[in-house]
Motif scaffolding. Sequence first.
Motif, PDB file in Angstrom:
ATOM      1  N   GLY A  34       0.702  -1.313  -0.051  1.00 47.68           N
ATOM      2  CA  GLY A  34       0.077   0.037  -0.184  1.00 47.68           C
ATOM      3  C   GLY A  34       0.741   1.244  -0.055  1.00 47.68           C
ATOM      4  O   GLY A  34       1.942   1.138  -0.216  1.00 47.68           O
ATOM      5  N   LEU A  35       0.016   2.313   0.355  1.00 46.72           N
ATOM      6  CA  LEU A  35       0.705   3.699   0.492  1.00 46.72           C
ATOM      7  C   LEU A  35       1.613   3.671   1.572  1.00 46.72           C
ATOM      8  O   LEU A  35       1.534   2.882   2.683  1.00 46.72           O
ATOM      9  N   PRO A  36       2.763   4.431   1.558  1.00 47.27           N
ATOM     10  CA  PRO A  36       3.741   4.180   2.526  1.00 47.27           C
ATOM     11  C   PRO A  36       2.973   4.985   4.097  1.00 47.27           C
ATOM     12  O   PRO A  36       2.314   5.904   3.571  1.00 47.27           O
ATOM     13  N   GLY A  37       3.364   4.336   5.103  1.00 48.04           N
ATOM     14  CA  GLY A  37       2.958   4.863   6.419  1.00 48.04           C
ATOM     15  C   GLY A  37       3.528   6.138   6.887  1.00 48.04           C
ATOM     16  O   GLY A  37       4.257   6.547   6.019  1.00 48.04           O
ATOM     17  N   ALA A  38       3.222   6.723   7.914  1.00 52.35           N
ATOM     18  CA  ALA A  38       3.552   8.080   8.310  1.00 52.35           C
ATOM     19  C   ALA A  38       5.163   8.023   8.582  1.00 52.35           C
ATOM     20  O   ALA A  38       5.816   8.941   8.024  1.00 52.35           O
ATOM     21  N   ASN A  39       5.698   6.875   9.215  1.00 51.15           N
ATOM     22  CA  ASN A  39       7.167   6.881   9.454  1.00 51.15           C
ATOM     23  C   ASN A  39       8.000   6.665   8.302  1.00 51.15           C
ATOM     24  O   ASN A  39       9.081   7.413   7.995  1.00 51.15           O
ATOM     25  N   ASP A  40       7.254   5.909   7.185  1.00 46.75           N
ATOM     26  CA  ASP A  40       8.128   5.686   5.949  1.00 46.75           C
ATOM     27  C   ASP A  40       8.026   6.984   5.231  1.00 46.75           C
ATOM     28  O   ASP A  40       8.977   7.202   4.379  1.00 46.75           O
TER      29      ASP A  40
END
Length: 189
Positions: free
Chosen positions: A64-70
């Motif tokens: 999926g889309l990158p998470g916050a930290n990513d």
Amino acid sequence: DSILKYKKEEKEDINKFMEEFLRNIRNAYSNEDNAGIVIFGATNKPWDLEPAIIRRFRRRIYIGLPGANDRKLLIKFLIGNNHNNITEEQFEKMENLTQGYSRRDIYNIIQDMIFESNKKSQQDKIHLVPSEPNDKGANEKNKNDFNNLENSVIPCITFEDFSLSIQKIKPSIDKKYFEMLDNFRKVYC
């Protein structure tokens, strides 16, 4: 995606290709000489694929889309060694403001930031061009000052550059796309 796409109309050349493709996958899985071979496939539109193709891939992984930290790590990585004055707090704001953006969208934002920062730096150098005074001594001093300033004006990426770039570059993926992905994941993953 274009060749292995599910199509209602039958085309002989595409059907032959698909049959050959499916046969090769079947042989790869059943042949002992091919032990250890792993076949990967990637698509942005899994719902468009021929169901027989989907069945051949035993495992389906959704990325999926990158998470916050990513997103924050990606932004820092893409800015890299470019001179910047962005604080940790501003990096966290950037992380929050890029929610819903793909990795490519974030890449495009950072590239725009770097481009605009370099453009702004070049414009600053142009504004430093010495005027042509009547006094020859003053003219030489202005040229020397300009040469020193030219070397000292280094592009600096700022949070303001980010703010301007994110206004121009919007997420490339809409809600309907995610609904389609969720439907596919419910059936096949």
